[in-house]
Structure formats: C-alpha cells, structure tokens
Design an enzyme around this catalytic site. Structure first.
Site, PDB file in Angstrom:
ATOM      1  N   CYS A 136       0.671  -1.188   0.058  1.00  0.00           N
ATOM      2  CA  CYS A 136      -0.170  -0.041  -0.017  1.00  0.00           C
ATOM      3  C   CYS A 136       0.661   1.326   0.102  1.00  0.00           C
ATOM      4  O   CYS A 136       1.232   1.424   0.978  1.00  0.00           O
ATOM      5  CB  CYS A 136      -1.060   0.037   1.148  1.00  0.00           C
ATOM      6  SG  CYS A 136      -1.871   1.589   1.024  1.00  0.00           S
ATOM      7  N   CYS A 139      -0.709   4.298   2.129  1.00  0.00           N
ATOM      8  CA  CYS A 139      -0.459   3.987   3.456  1.00  0.00           C
ATOM      9  C   CYS A 139       1.001   4.310   4.020  1.00  0.00           C
ATOM     10  O   CYS A 139       1.249   5.079   4.978  1.00  0.00           O
ATOM     11  CB  CYS A 139      -0.801   2.624   3.900  1.00  0.00           C
ATOM     12  SG  CYS A 139      -2.324   1.850   3.177  1.00  0.00           S
ATOM     13  N   ASP A 140       1.750   3.607   3.040  1.00  0.00           N
ATOM     14  CA  ASP A 140       3.088   3.732   3.673  1.00  0.00           C
ATOM     15  C   ASP A 140       4.267   4.707   3.126  1.00  0.00           C
ATOM     16  O   ASP A 140       5.289   4.778   3.532  1.00  0.00           O
ATOM     17  CB  ASP A 140       3.653   2.183   3.609  1.00  0.00           C
ATOM     18  CG  ASP A 140       2.926   1.327   4.419  1.00  0.00           C
ATOM     19  OD1 ASP A 140       2.380   1.857   5.577  1.00  0.00           O
ATOM     20  OD2 ASP A 140       2.905   0.104   4.080  1.00  0.00           O
TER      21      ASP A 140
END
Ligand code: NAP
Length: 313
Positions: A136, A139-140
C-alpha cells in the site's frame, strides 16, 4: 444463535457491493450488506488518485470516492453489518452465510468480495512485512521521504503507484520481470517521463535483506542470470491479486484462476447466487465496470426474489 434473515445478502463493501446495495435499497428490498471490516471500501481505497471514473473531472482518491458511495448507500437506508463470511451454503431454498460474528440466511446472495494482493514468496518477505515490505503506497509511502524505494510489477497498480511514490521517495525503482509493461499507455507515459522513476527490466527479486528493517533487494536478470543488489528502504509489491472466492468454492463455478464465472446478468452456476466486481471472471477490472456489474447483479437478484421482471413479480 438464530441466523438473521433477509431477502438479499451482499458480501463485500467495495464499488460493486455498494452499488448493488444502493439499487437494492432504492427498490426497498430487505437487504443486508456484509463487510469483513468496517468501512473497508475495497482495494480502491489504497489508490491515491482515481482519474478515470466518469463524473469526476478532477482526480479524487479511492478513499474519497468510496466515502461518497457509502454515504449515498446510507441515504437510502442500506443496512450494513460487519461480518467476515467464511462459507455460503444452500439451506433448503435459501442460503446460509456463516460469519465470524453472526450467521445470515438469504434468498439471494451477491458476492462482491473482490481480491487481495499477492505476495512474492521470497526469503525476507515475511520477516520485513510492515518494516520495509508493503502492498500500500498510499498508507506507507509518506514514511519514506527522501529515501530510495522499489516497486515490483508492471501492471496499472505498479506503474501508477510508482509515480505516486515519487512525491516522497528520492528514487523509485520499478522492477519488472519482462521488458514490456502491461499498464495502460497513459499511465506508462507519465512514469517514463518522471526522472525519479528507474525501470529495471527483465528482473526478479530473489531475496529481501536487512537487519531491523529492509535494506536491500537481491535481484536476478531473467535472461542473463546475472545477480545484483539494490539498496532500498521499502519495497511495494504490485504483482497481481488473488480473488476472495473461497467462501463459494464448491458452490459455484470458478475459472482456472479462482474467479467466479457468471453470465451477462451476473448469474453464477448456482440459482440465486450472483457475483459482481473484481472477484468475477472478466477482462477489465475497473471501478467503472464494478459499479455497472453491481447494478446488474441487484437487478437480477430482484428478479430472482420476486419471480418476475424488475418492479414486477
Ligand atoms: P496485474 O494487472 O495483474 O499486474 C501484475 C503485474 O505483476 C504484472 O506486470 C505481472 O507481470 C507482475 N507479476 C505477477 N506475478 C509476478 C511475480 N511472481 N513476480 C514478478 N512480477 C509478477 O495487477 P494490478 O496492476 O494490481 O491490476 C489488477 C487489476 O486492476 C487490473 O485489471 C488492472 O487493470 C486494474 N487496475 C486499474 C487501474 C487504473 O487506474 N486503470 C489501477 C490499478 C489497477 P507480467 O506483466 O509479466 O504478467
């Protein structure tokens, strides 16, 4: 505990499931939409920029789009419950959906469970999961500001997310096992023009190495066999997806990749079971196709339940 009974159960809260829910709710069909985790929204929530879904001339994030779809469904009082459905099995002329928190009984079921990200299965992948191995970028990615990162894959997700990662990373290597991308041409053009993106062709990752977190990827050229190493702080895997169809294995026909086979009306091989979205065997997996299939599945389920054409019966 007795199963909660409904005319229609929709499994999955992504674009296909929510669209089916909007249509069923507007038709006042007693419907419950079941999702494994609250507010999941499907895989599209991990996409930073959606720019090919009609009606939104300005790009929006997958999470924003799904928030709008959910609000629209809630406006029509769609009942949404959190339950991870393990199996769907026939019980008389209905279907029993066995969940982790509760069971549900329904006359018709729409399976819209989508897919989950594939992993590579190389040494170090499990060890550094969440510490330098991710699926992701949204997200990261922000955690790797001014650091070198890598993306593995050559499809739409890999190339698109590689461009997104250039917002943060100092360098983005795209490691692809062939010398041609399968991503949409317009997505390729943007990546090829970005100076921070470097394509590493005909190459596979053989190992992920590091101490407390990921530090390097060991690589192998598939044509020459030459081995090399690239120092990165994180690797983002976009090597395809696996369908979430175990719940209906043995109940409906699946293709060789485990995707649900349907006709044009989203009917599966089991009467009263319909499928829509990425868990379905089809060519084009897009939000635009998923929502259309969700609408058709709801229409067909309505016909099945009422025993007649939409609105009749
Ligand atoms: P995908 O299209 O299946 O691409 C997976 C990529 O990973 C391919 O390039 C494949 O290589 C590579 N790959 C597979 N297994 C591998 C392995 N073991 N080692 C190394 N590489 C491996 O998956 P996706 O990009 O996640 O897309 C999934 C679906 O969503 C597609 O239908 C896509 O069109 C759609 N999507 C669309 C958009 C959009 O904005 N239009 C965005 C994201 C996703 P090969 O090319 O050699 O097979």
């Amino acid at each position: 505990m007795a199963a909660s009974e409904h005319a229609l159960a929709i499994v999955g809260g992504g674009p296909a499931g929510l669209t089916a829910g909007i249509y069923a709710a507007r038709d006042r069909l007693d419907t419950v939409l079941l999702e494994a985790k609250p507010l999941t929204g499907g895989q599209i929530v991990f996409t930073d920029v959606v720019e090919n879904y009609p009606g939104f001339p300005e790009p929006l994030s997958g999470a924003e789009l799904m928030d709008k779809m959910r609000k629209q469904a809630e406006r029509f009082d769609l009942q949404i419950a959190t339950a991870e459905i393990g199996t769907v099995r026939a019980q008389g002329d209905k279907y029993l959906l066995a969940g982790d928190k509760a069971d549900y009984l329904a006359q018709a079921v729409i399976v819209a469970t989508g897919t989950e990200s594939q992993k590579l299965g190389v040494p170090g992948e499990e060890e550094f999961w969440g510490a330098g191995v991710s699926t992701c970028a949204t997200c990261d990615g922000p955690l790797y500001r001014d650091k070198p990162v890598a993306v593995v894959g050559g499809g739409d997700s890999a190339v698109k997310e590689a461009v997104y990662l250039t917002k943060f990373a100092s360098k983005v290597y795209v490691i692809h096992r062939r010398d041609r991308l399968r991503a949409e041409k317009i997505i390729q053009e943007v990546a090829l023009a970005n100076e921070k993106v470097e394509f590493v062709w005909d190459t596979v990752v053989t190992e992920m190495a590091g101490k407390d977190g990921l530090e390097a990827l060991k690589l192998k050229h598939v044509k020459t066999g030459a081995e090399s190493e690239v120092a990165v702080d994180c690797v983002f895997l976009y090597v395809g997806v696996r369908p979430n169809t175990d719940l209906v294995k043995g109940l409906v026909e699946l293709d060789e990749r485990g995707l649900i086979v349907t006709d044009d009306d989203m009917r599966t091989s089991a009467p009263g079971i319909f499928a829509a979205g990425d868990c379905r065997s089809k060519k084009l997996k897009q939000v635009a196709t998923a929502v259309g299939e969700g609408a058709v599945a709801a229409y067909s389920a309505q016909e099945y339940i009422t025993g007649g054409p939409y609105g009749g019966g």
